[in-house]
Design a protein around this motif. Structure first.
Motif, PDB file in Angstrom:
ATOM      1  N   ASP A   1      -7.889 -72.867 -12.674  1.00  8.03           N
ATOM      2  CA  ASP A   1      -7.274 -71.593 -12.264  1.00  8.03           C
ATOM      3  C   ASP A   1      -7.968 -71.098 -10.987  1.00  8.03           C
ATOM      4  O   ASP A   1      -8.975 -70.386 -11.047  1.00  8.03           O
TER       5      ASP A   1
ATOM      6  N   ALA B   1      -6.918 -69.011  -8.759  1.00  4.45           N
ATOM      7  CA  ALA B   1      -6.801 -67.562  -8.504  1.00  4.45           C
ATOM      8  C   ALA B   1      -7.948 -66.788  -9.153  1.00  4.45           C
ATOM      9  O   ALA B   1      -8.319 -65.706  -8.689  1.00  4.45           O
TER      10      ALA B   1
ATOM     11  N   GLY C   1      -7.291 -64.529  -5.665  1.00  5.78           N
ATOM     12  CA  GLY C   1      -5.838 -64.358  -5.563  1.00  5.78           C
ATOM     13  C   GLY C   1      -5.275 -63.479  -6.660  1.00  5.78           C
ATOM     14  O   GLY C   1      -5.959 -63.156  -7.639  1.00  5.78           O
ATOM     15  N   ILE C   2      -4.022 -63.088  -6.487  1.00  3.47           N
ATOM     16  CA  ILE C   2      -3.325 -62.316  -7.515  1.00  3.47           C
ATOM     17  C   ILE C   2      -2.644 -63.307  -8.467  1.00  3.47           C
ATOM     18  O   ILE C   2      -2.719 -64.517  -8.257  1.00  3.47           O
ATOM     19  N   HIS C   3      -1.937 -62.764  -9.467  1.00  6.89           N
ATOM     20  CA  HIS C   3      -1.233 -63.623 -10.426  1.00  6.89           C
ATOM     21  C   HIS C   3       0.257 -63.541 -10.125  1.00  6.89           C
ATOM     22  O   HIS C   3       0.951 -62.664 -10.637  1.00  6.89           O
ATOM     23  N   MET C   4       0.715 -64.459  -9.293  1.00  3.93           N
ATOM     24  CA  MET C   4       2.111 -64.436  -8.850  1.00  3.93           C
ATOM     25  C   MET C   4       3.078 -64.453 -10.040  1.00  3.93           C
ATOM     26  O   MET C   4       4.084 -63.756 -10.033  1.00  3.93           O
ATOM     27  N   SER C   5       2.751 -65.273 -11.044  1.00  2.28           N
ATOM     28  CA  SER C   5       3.700 -65.445 -12.159  1.00  2.28           C
ATOM     29  C   SER C   5       3.918 -64.129 -12.901  1.00  2.28           C
ATOM     30  O   SER C   5       4.998 -63.879 -13.422  1.00  2.28           O
ATOM     31  N   ARG C   6       2.907 -63.290 -12.938  1.00  7.51           N
ATOM     32  CA  ARG C   6       3.059 -62.017 -13.676  1.00  7.51           C
ATOM     33  C   ARG C   6       4.047 -61.090 -12.959  1.00  7.51           C
ATOM     34  O   ARG C   6       4.813 -60.371 -13.595  1.00  7.51           O
TER      35      ARG C   6
END
Ligand SMILES: Nc1nc2c(ncn2[C@@H]2O[C@H](COP(=O)(O)OP(=O)(O)OP(=O)(O)O)[C@@H](O)[C@H]2O)c(=O)[nH]1
Length: 293
Positions: free
Chosen positions: A8, A10, A56-61
């Motif tokens: 992970d 991110a 990084g951010i959590h794009m999927s969220r």
């Protein structure tokens, strides 16, 4: 062989400590529900990355939080819910959330006289943000209309008067001859120039319904010369009358829209910009106005 633990990236720390203003995804395909219909939109979804040490951010969220938009009718309350979800899923990372939706709003418009009707599309974008629990949402829509130059109309009328003086110089006037002359091309020797024009309305919305169709209707009724869809000659004649009764400089159009938007439901501020794509010039005549913006 598949590893049970997925790397992970991110979740790692950034090598440089630097917060970012906006991180997310642009151009996400998304169906929306509006006025009982499903429409095809594009979404830009993002948050600030305030934790400068986070990689990084959590794009999927963010992506998954958009799902509710395809299930419930679009409203400012629903958009706010999505933004709240963005922030809840990025606690400790983000303090600001952003959503932009862009789509064409299709409306079936009746002809002016005949029983025909046809579709018009209005490009719409909605920009929303949530920051310090303050929710802001702005809607932008483009509305095409026709404008006929009042100066050109007055100049054309003067030429018609001069032609009348030349053609009817005698002491007496015969009504039938004048009527016939009015219906001939030697009677109407000059015509004013008209142009297809565009009004861009940007409005700040109060929490609640979008009132998008009502907003477009309100602007078109203030202008009086909305572009048409299916047209028979009777409709074209009614359109000619509407243009003649609504001669407009770009300043007139901007003022009409300003007055109309002051009365519009759910609007807490606005910006109006009209562009008359002049047929007299190769450049446009433009006017802008705003209120509480
Ligand atoms: N942050 C970030 N992620 C990216 C980027 N490009 C692609 N991704 C991918 O987006 C995917 C989803 O990221 P996350 O939401 O963190 O996925 P996840 O870790 O499985 O989900 P959570 O357990 O909820 O954190 C990952 O596979 C990332 O590699 C990028 O530029 N930035």
């Amino acid at each position: 062989m598949t590893s049970l633990t997925l790397p992970d990236i991110a979740a790692q720390s950034s090598e440089q400590f630097l917060p970012l203003d906006w991180v997310g995804m642009c151009g996400i395909a998304l169906p929306l529900l509006l006025d009982g219909r499903s429409l095809s939109a594009r979404a830009d979804a993002g948050v600030s990355l305030d934790d400068g040490a986070a990689r990084g951010i959590h794009m999927s969220r963010l992506y998954l939080a958009l799902e509710i938009l395809e299930q419930q009718p679009l409203s400012t309350a629903l958009i706010r819910q999505v933004l709240e979800h963005f922030l809840e899923s990025h606690q400790g990372l983000s303090r600001r959330a952003y959503l932009r939706l862009a789509f064409d709003h299709l409306l079936k418009r009746p002809a002016l006289v005949s029983p025909l009707a046809g579709w018009k599309h209005y490009p719409v974008s909605i920009d929303a943000r949530l920051e310090n629990e303050m929710f802001h949402v702005e809607l932008s829509v483009d509305i095409p209309y026709s404008s006929t130059c009042p100066c050109s109309a007055a100049l054309a009328r003067q030429l018609i008067q001069e032609q009348f003086d030349r053609d009817f110089s005698g002491p007496s006037l015969d009504r039938d001859s004048v009527r016939q002359w009015l219906g001939s091309s030697s009677g109407i020797v000059a015509t004013p120039h008209s142009q297809r024009s565009n009004a861009r309305l940007q409005v700040r919305l109060a929490d609640g319904e979008l009132h998008l169709t009502e907003l477009i209707d309100c602007a078109e009724s203030a202008l009086g010369t909305a572009v048409q869809t299916a047209v028979k000659r009777a409709d074209e004649q009614a359109f000619a009358l509407a243009n003649g009764q609504n001669l407009m400089f770009c300043e007139d159009a901007a003022r009409r829209l300003h007055q109309a938007l002051r009365q519009a439901q759910g609007v807490t501020g606005f910006k109006v910009r009209v562009e008359h794509a002049e047929s007299l010039h190769a450049h446009d005549a433009v006017a802008a106005s705003r209120w509480q913006w």
